[in-house]
Design a protein around this motif. Sequence first.
Motif, PDB file in Angstrom:
ATOM      1  N   UNK A   1      21.521  49.430 -35.914  1.00 15.24           N
ATOM      2  CA  UNK A   1      20.564  50.498 -36.791  1.00 15.24           C
ATOM      3  C   UNK A   1      19.412  50.659 -35.583  1.00 15.24           C
ATOM      4  N   UNK A   2      18.487  50.666 -36.570  1.00 10.88           N
ATOM      5  CA  UNK A   2      16.945  51.338 -35.641  1.00 10.88           C
ATOM      6  C   UNK A   2      15.785  49.150 -35.750  1.00 10.88           C
TER       7      UNK A   2
ATOM      8  N   UNK B   1      15.846  43.133 -48.436  1.00  6.32           N
ATOM      9  CA  UNK B   1      15.169  43.398 -47.650  1.00  6.32           C
ATOM     10  C   UNK B   1      15.114  44.810 -46.949  1.00  6.32           C
ATOM     11  N   UNK B   2      13.742  45.159 -46.824  1.00  5.73           N
ATOM     12  CA  UNK B   2      13.649  46.270 -46.391  1.00  5.73           C
ATOM     13  C   UNK B   2      13.431  46.064 -44.939  1.00  5.73           C
ATOM     14  N   UNK B   3      14.375  47.610 -44.224  1.00  5.40           N
ATOM     15  CA  UNK B   3      14.628  48.077 -43.136  1.00  5.40           C
ATOM     16  C   UNK B   3      13.843  49.475 -42.636  1.00  5.40           C
ATOM     17  N   UNK B   4      14.237  49.663 -41.140  1.00  2.33           N
ATOM     18  CA  UNK B   4      13.575  51.396 -41.300  1.00  2.33           C
ATOM     19  C   UNK B   4      14.993  51.809 -40.144  1.00  2.33           C
ATOM     20  N   UNK B   5      15.534  52.843 -41.090  1.00  5.48           N
ATOM     21  CA  UNK B   5      16.642  53.355 -40.995  1.00  5.48           C
ATOM     22  C   UNK B   5      17.017  54.655 -39.125  1.00  5.48           C
ATOM     23  N   UNK B   6      14.994  54.354 -39.038  1.00  2.00           N
ATOM     24  CA  UNK B   6      15.163  55.320 -37.866  1.00  2.00           C
ATOM     25  C   UNK B   6      14.909  56.757 -37.956  1.00  2.00           C
ATOM     26  N   UNK B   7      14.984  57.909 -36.925  1.00  2.00           N
ATOM     27  CA  UNK B   7      14.521  59.100 -37.315  1.00  2.00           C
ATOM     28  C   UNK B   7      13.610  59.844 -38.267  1.00  2.00           C
TER      29      UNK B   7
ATOM     30  N   UNK C   1      18.062  51.353 -27.852  1.00  2.00           N
ATOM     31  CA  UNK C   1      18.336  52.790 -26.829  1.00  2.00           C
ATOM     32  C   UNK C   1      17.222  53.873 -26.549  1.00  2.00           C
ATOM     33  N   UNK C   2      16.937  54.164 -27.574  1.00  2.00           N
ATOM     34  CA  UNK C   2      15.023  54.487 -27.538  1.00  2.00           C
ATOM     35  C   UNK C   2      14.036  54.618 -26.881  1.00  2.00           C
TER      36      UNK C   2
ATOM     37  N   UNK D   1      13.318  54.431 -18.507  1.00  2.00           N
ATOM     38  CA  UNK D   1      14.575  55.148 -17.705  1.00  2.00           C
ATOM     39  C   UNK D   1      14.431  56.801 -17.759  1.00  2.00           C
ATOM     40  N   UNK D   2      13.004  57.060 -17.792  1.00  2.00           N
ATOM     41  CA  UNK D   2      13.388  58.358 -18.243  1.00  2.00           C
ATOM     42  C   UNK D   2      14.532  59.104 -17.005  1.00  2.00           C
TER      43      UNK D   2
END
Length: 719
Positions: free
Chosen positions: A433-434, A455-461, A503-504, A510-511
């Motif tokens: 996940x994010x 519990x709360x999470x940030x899904x991303x996107x 990954x983000x 590492x551009x």
Amino acid sequence: MQQPEPTPLWELPEPEPVKPVSPARAGRGKDAGKGTSTGRGRATGKGGAGKGRAAAAKGKPEPAEHDPVARVVVDVPLAHLDRTFDYRVPATMAERAVPGARVRVRFAGQLVDGFVAERAATTEHKGTLAFLDRVTSPEPVMGPALATLCRTVADRYGGTLIDVLRLAIPPRHAKAEAEEPRRPAPVPERPDAAGWTRYPRGESFLGAVAAGRQANAVWQALPGEDWPVRLAELAATVASTGRGAVLVVPDHRDLDRLHAACATVVGADGVVSLTAGLGPAERYRRWLAVSRGAVRVVVGTRAAMFAPVADPGLFVVWDDGDDLHLDPHAPYPHVRDVLIQRAHAAQVPMVVAGFARTAEAQLLLESGWAHPVLAGRTELRARAPRVTPVGEDFDVARDEAARAARLPAVAFEAARAGLAAGAPVLVQVPRRGYVPGLACGHCRTPARCRRCAGPLLLPGGAEGGVPRPPSCRWCGVADANFRCQACGSARLRALVVGAKRTAEELGRAFAGVPVRTSGANEVLDAVPDTPALVVTTPGAEPVARGGYGAALLLDGWALLGRQDLRAAEETLRRWMAAAALVRPGSDGGRVIVGADASLSAVQALVRWDPGWHAELELAERTELGFPPAVRMASVEGTPEAVTGVLDDLRLPGSGEVLGPVPLGEIDDEGRAERERALVRVARGDGQALAVAMRAAAVRRDARKATEPIRMQLDPLALI
């Protein structure tokens, strides 16, 4: 430490006598016993058993001239009916109702499936036996060896024979059964197994396998070892003598690699893969090829542990610590234990293999049942990557933030060096996940959903260019206006960072370097030997051609801090599986571990010595009284059901009940909807525990208890 019996013979005695109660009588009243069970494992022909048959309209059928009695295992999931029932064989079915055939019989007024266990000339029953209704298939799917194995497994886990038979024999597919039988594969030549010379005992073990001697081994594969080829060489060695081999791996990715290796060494016609994910026709077709002796080498996931290979000569389980080897269906057998029973019964070699070593494998070594097959330290140093824990004294002196940083300078240096060498870099993240965990940014209170307290999470996107708001992990409801219930703050902070967020972040750091992800719904099998960052969750690491230049094992605390008896063992297993994909240290391969260097699991990885860690684990569990030093059973269900089972248990002298304890939420009265109790006995009393659990299940079924209950021996999760 009390030495356990490494290959016990589990002989379950008959349960204590109970008042005979048939399924029909239990559900329909006093007349339901007619035509069903006599309480001695025999089916009578009175009442419902003689009605509704086609023979009623055509006259009474004649019994078979030879062996007119069939002892049938009926498909009735009740513990107190776990025995065979006698039926008469009509003359018209005499040639089809062979031992092992599928039949339909009338039991408790209903037609049920069953298997013919044997044919006999006489019966102990004094009354009239019911006739078989029909022979579904004359194919002898329940052969003598398979029937004995299933009975042994049922007795070991305190289950019923029919439950194990459901796991061992796939559902029938008539079209596949009617097809022309597969031609037997040719006997392959014995391969040149030069790869085993890297292990001091490798050649002698291979010779023992070829000679058919019972040489049981715990094989610790070298880092970077092409283990599918090594196992294929073992299988081909056995197949060259005309005998069969069964090799079981955890998942389909390992299976694909192993099947390809065996097809190369043994031949495509000489190997077949068995998994539960195959379609019903293809699965049954392959299973029949094995049962009929057309294929000598069987590879597969846990569905293959019962594969009825003819004249077996070898059994192998790869990575026995993976929880996928535990079947989630009753009676919950484990691949390793089933194959040990098969190897003991057939007196043939058994191999427990992997990069790491479990406490159960260590027990096999300490008991003398198996011997280690591992490389010498010189060979190991030449093949292993260089392992560096985060927070070493040198790194802290150079970078004071190294101890607390998620990606310290040494990790960036290793990643840059690996990419500069033209190799991919592996990044292992424990969480998918994010941002799977959030807390208040002011008081650090875990963030909870206002609707269900999940519990709360940030899904991303993002949606419409706006980042998606936090959402609940349980109910999925978004909460765009979060307020901390403790302090009222609207700020949030991440408790843990998932693979997507990692990954983000690495993509920004590492551009220009490609970032690939593997895990969840998209698992990569392999990646090319080009510079790239490969972010994966544990167990989803793809194979890199030529090996990874470096591996970053992040957030080790998340793995080691789990409330689980096997947390350290499982963490080391996952780390070693990832580190084994990295190039040797002499070629620049490096592994950076995000954990304290003083921990035993980290030290075992640094020294690449999982045997030392397994010895520590087994010694600690022996001292504390945990498996595998003892045998345990779990009883889980409603409070009333758990209490009823515990009251029925008649444990041996070493027996001890831990709990029960509540599971999940507790109401205002201090009660939970579900509870769990653990039962512990000395390993030498393991069979007595299985007998006691089965007897409790028999008494529970006999009194028609309706509360749901889960009874399991040797559970993996104890906390």
